[in-house]
Scaffold this motif. Structure first.
Motif: not given
Length: 698
Positions: A494-519
Motif C-alpha cells: 500500500e502506498h500514498r504518493e503526493v505530487y506537488k510542483k510550484q513554479s509561479g502561477g498555476r502549479g501541479k498537484f495530485a494525491d493518490i492512495s493505492f495498493e499494487i499487487a502481483p498477478v
C-alpha cells in the motif's frame, strides 16, 4: 476451371523442421501440372523456397502461397496451398496462415515422429479449429515406423488418428499401401516417378493387421451417424464405400478424427492419394463455420455467409515487400466479391484503400486476375496503408474481424548503421520488415541511446540482418544477442504518493492512495480497480492515474525491463481546484509506480525454453553434463531409432551458441530443437549479474 466455392480447398502444409513440407509441396506442384520440373530443397531449386536465404540454408523462412488444380472424379478442384516454415523462430508464419485456412495437412517424419514443433503447430491448429489430414512422410528412410507415429499422434497430441492407408513394407522395402476403405492393395511402379499404381494382393502377413485397422476405421466412421450405426449393427456388410467416406469427411470436418496417409515425397510416392484425400475429407469454404465479426457502428456481432452476393469482407493476413511492385497484401475473402481497381474500406484504420491490381501468387511469381470472390485467397497491389490483421470490407456494411494475436519476442540485439549516410535507409528498412513480420519489434532505448531490435530467436534476427544487407543494401553493426527479460513484483504494497510542483502561477498537484499487487503468470497487462468512494477524484483524474500506471509498466525499477502484469487498486485521492489536472495525476501515478515497486520485492523473469536433443547413446553423458552447467532441468530421456532423446527446460540466456557446442560434444551427430515455454523467476545470483551488466552492448 471450376470456380464454384464447393470445389475450392484452402489448405496449409505444416510440420516440424525437416519433415518434408516443401518437398511435398513441390511434388504437389509437379503432379497437378503446375511445375514441369521437380524442385529439390537440397539443390536449392524448390519453387516455394524462393528467397536466397531459404535456398542457401535449405529451410523455409516465409510462408509461400500457390494455387493448383486437381481432377477428382472427372471434376476440377482448386486448391490454394500455403507452405509454412517448420523452424520455431518463424512460427508467426504458421500462426497467421492457420488463421485464414479451412484445412491443413500435418506432415510427420516416419523416423522422427511427433517432434516439438509438430506439437506447437498442432496446438495452433486446435486454437483456430482447423480440420487436418496427417501424412506420414519419409517411409523409405532407415528407421521408419508408421505405427509408432500413430501411437505418438494419439499420446502426445491427444488426437484420434484413423489410418486410411497402411504401408506395405518400410525403409528399402516400402513398395505400396493397402487402401483400408476399398480393402485393396497397390504398389508403385518405380520406373514412372511414382505416378503409376498397380493393384496387388494384400500380403498374407498383413491380413490380420488390415482386418483390425479396417474394423477400427469403419466403426469410427459409422459412430458419427446414428442411422448408419444402427444399420451397421444389424448388417455390417450393408455399409457402402461412399457412406464410409462421407462419414469420415463429416468427422474430419468436426475435428473428431484425423485421417492418416503414408508416403515418401522425395521418391514421389503417395502424393496423388494425398491430393484425393484433401478433396475428399477437408472442407470447402462452405463447410466451415460462417464468419462472425463486430459491426463497428453498433458494436454487435454480425454473421457473413460465404457468398459472392454478400457484402465484401476479407482479412489481410500477411504483408510482404516485392522488389518490383512494392508492398503486397495477402488476404482471405470471406464474403462478397472484389474487382481489380476497386476502392474498399479498411475498418481497422477507418480509411479507404484502392486495390489497384489483384494477383494470384505462385511462390514469388505473380499472375494478374480481374476479380476475387468469397472463399478465395488473393494478393493486392497498390494500396497505401494495410497491416497484418486488418479487416477489409464494404464501407456501407463495415465489419471488424477478430485480429491475429502474435507471440512476444524473446531475444534482442542493439544495432547501428555502419555509416551516417545509412541512418535513414536503416530506418526505412526496419519499417518495411516490421510491417511484414509482426514478431520483429524495433524500439529506441533513450537511456542507452541505441536502436534495439527484437525477435523470436537467434536465427530469426540473423535472417533479418542478412535481409538488411541483401535486399535493402544497408550494412549495420550489431551487438551480441540479449535475452528479453521482464520484471515482476512478488508482494502487495500500500502506498500514498503526493505530487506537488510550484513554479509561479498555476502549479501541479495530485494525491493518490493505492495498493499494487502481483498477478498470475498468465495475466498480462494492467488490472486497474477503481475503489474511490464519495467522489474523492473525478473520472478524468482516475483515467489519468490508470494511464500513468500503464505507461510506467514499460520500465521496471530493477533495470528498466517491462512488467508483464500488475494489479493496481486505487483507494483514495485528493485534488486541488486550481492546480490539479489530468497530466498531474498521470505524472503522480508514474512516480508512485517506481516508489511502490521498490518496496514490493521486484524480481527478474527470464524466458525458459523447451529443449529436445536427439543424440547417439555414447554422447548422452556429455550432453547431460553440458545441460546441467546451463541450468537445465531434464524432464525426460527417451529412446528412438537414432539413440536417445533428452527433453529439458532451460533458460534462454544460457543457450546462445548451443548448436555449435552440441556439434563439438557429439562429433556433429546430435541435433536439437528449442521453443519458448514460459517466463520464470531468475535466481538471485543471476539477478545481480543482469543488474550490473546493463541491457545492450554493441
Amino acid at each position: 476451371m471450376s470456380n464454384e466455392i464447393k470445389h475450392t480447398r484452402n489448405i496449409g502444409i505444416m510440420a516440424h523442421i525437416d519433415a518434408g513440407k516443401t518437398t511435398t509441396t513441390e511434388r504437389i506442384l509437379y503432379f497437378t501440372g503446375k511445375s514441369y520440373k521437380l524442385g529439390e530443397v537440397h539443390e536449392g531449386t524448390a519453387v516455394m523456397d524462393w528467397m536466397s536465404q531459404e535456398q542457401e540454408r535449405g529451410i523455409t523462412i516465409t510462408s509461400a502461397a500457390t494455387t493448383v488444380y486437381w481432377n477428382f472424379l472427372n471434376e476440377p478442384y482448386k486448391i490454394n496451398i500455403i507452405d509454412t516454415p517448420g523452424h520455431v523462430d518463424f512460427t508467426v508464419e504458421v500462426e497467421r496462415s492457420l488463421r485464414v485456412l479451412d484445412g491443413a495437412v500435418a506432415l510427420f517424419c516416419a523416423v522422427g515422429g511427433v517432434e516439438p514443433q509438430s506439437e506447437t503447430v498442432w496446438k495452433q491448429a486446435n486454437k483456430y479449429g482447423v480440420p487436418r489430414l496427417c501424412f506420414v512422410n519419409k517411409m523409405d528412410r532407415a528407421g521408419a515406423n508408421f505405427y509408432r507415429v500413430l501411437d505418438q499422434i494419439d499420446s502426445r497430441l491427444n488426437a484420434t488418428p484413423i489410418p486410411i492407408q497402411l504401408p506395405i513394407g518400410s525403409e528399402d522395402t516400402f513398395v505400396g499401401y493397402v487402401d483400408l476403405i476399398q480393402n485393396k492393395a497397390y504398389e508403385w511402379d518405380n520406373t514412372e516417378l511414382g505416378g503409376v499404381l498397380h493393384e496387388m494382393e494384400i500380403p498374407e502377413d498383413m491380413l490380420d493387421q488390415v482386418a483390425q485397422y479396417r474394423l477400427l476405421l469403419i466403426e469410427t466412421a459409422v459412430e458419427q451417424d446414428d442411422v448408419l450405426f444402427e444399420r451397421y449393427l444389424e448388417d455390417p456388410d450393408s455399409i457402402t464405400v461412399e457412406e464410409i467416406e462421407n462419414a469420415i469427411r463429416k468427422a474430419t470436418i468436426a475435428i473428431k478424427i484425423f485421417p492418416v496417409f503414408c508416403g515418401a515425397s522425395f521418391k514421389n510416392k503417395g502424393i496423388q492419394r494425398l491430393l484425393d484425400g484433401i478433396i475428399k475429407y477437408l472442407p470447402s469454404p462452405l463447410e466451415v463455420e460462417p464468419l462472425t465479426g463486430i459491426n463497428p457502428k453498433t458494436e454487435s456481432p454480425e454473421i457473413r455467409l460465404v457468398d459472392a452476393k454478400e457484402p465484401f469482407a476479407a482479412l489481410a493476413f500477411k504483408i510482404a515487400t516485392d522488389p518490383f511492385v512494392g508492398r503486397i497484401a495477402f488476404f482471405r475473402v470471406y464474403s462478397g466479391r472484389l474487382e481489380s481497381g476497386s476502392i474498399i474500406y479498411n475498418s481497422t484504420t477507418q480509411k479507404r484503400e484502392r486495390m489497384a491490381r489483384l494477383i494470384r501468387m505462385h511462390a514469388n511469381k505473380q499472375n494478374p486476375i480481374d476479380f476475387i470472390e468469397a472463399g478465395d485467397i488473393g494478393v493486392a497491389v497498390g494500396f497505401k496503408e494495410i497491416r497484418t490483421g486488418d479487416t477489409l470490407c464494404d464501407e456501407k456494411r463495415p465489419i471488424i474481424l477478430e485480429n491475429i494475436v502474435f507471440p512476444e519476442p524473446v531475444i534482442s540485439i542493439a544495432v547501428e548503421p555502419k555509416t551516417q549516410d545509412d541512418i535513414d535507409k536503416l530506418s526505412n528498412a526496419f519499417h518495411k520488415l516490421s510491417e511484414e513480420d509482426p514478431t520483429f519489434v524495433i524500439k529506441y532505448d533513450e537511456v542507452m541511446g541505441q536502436t534495439i531490435i527484437s525477435g523470436m530467436g537467434e536465427l530469426h534476427l540473423d535472417i533479418l540482418i542478412d535481409r538488411l544487407k541483401r535486399e535493402f543494401k544497408v550494412e549495420c553493426n550489431h551487438g551480441n544477442p540479449q535475452v528479453a527479460y521482464k520484471e515482476a513484483i512478488t508482494s502487495s504494497v500500500e502506498h500514498r504518493e503526493v505530487y506537488k510542483k510550484q513554479s509561479g502561477g498555476r502549479g501541479k498537484f495530485a494525491d493518490i492512495s493505492f495498493e499494487i499487487a502481483p498477478v498470475d503468470n498468465n495475466v498480462k497487462g494492467l488490472i486497474f480497480v477503481d475503489n474511490i468512494k464519495g467522489g474523492a477524484l473525478t473520472k478524468e483524474f482516475i483515467v489519468a492515474v490508470q494511464k500513468g500506471f500503464q505507461k510506467a509498466m514499460s520500465n521496471g525499477v530493477l533495470a528498466g525491463y517491462p512488467l508483464e502484469g500488475l494489479k493496481v487498486t486505487l483507494k483514495d485521492g485528493n485534488f486541488h481546484a486550481v492546480d490539479s489536472d489530468a497530466l498531474s495525476f498521470e505524472i503522480c501515478a508514474s512516480i508512485a509506480f517506481k516508489n511502490a515497486c521498490k518496496k514490493a520485492n521486484s524480481v527478474f523473469l527470464e524466458p525458459i525454453m523447451s529443449l529436445e536433443v536427439s543424440s547417439p547413446a555414447e554422447f548422452v553423458g556429455n550432453v547431460n553434463g553440458d545441460l546441467n552447467r546451463r541450468r537445465a532441468i531434464i524432464t525426460e530421456i527417451d529412446s528412438n531409432v537414432n539413440g536417445q532423446v533428452i527433453k529439458a527446460q532451460v533458460p534462454l540466456s544460457s543457450m546462445f551458441g548451443y548448436v555449435t557446442a552440441l556439434r563439438s560434444l557429439s562429433s556433429g551427430r546430435a541435433s536439437s530443437t528449442m521453443e519458448f515455454l514460459h517466463y520464470a523467476v531468475v535466481p538471485e545470483s543471476i539477478s545481480e549479474t543482469i543488474t550490473s551488466k546493463g541491457k545492450y552492448i554493441l
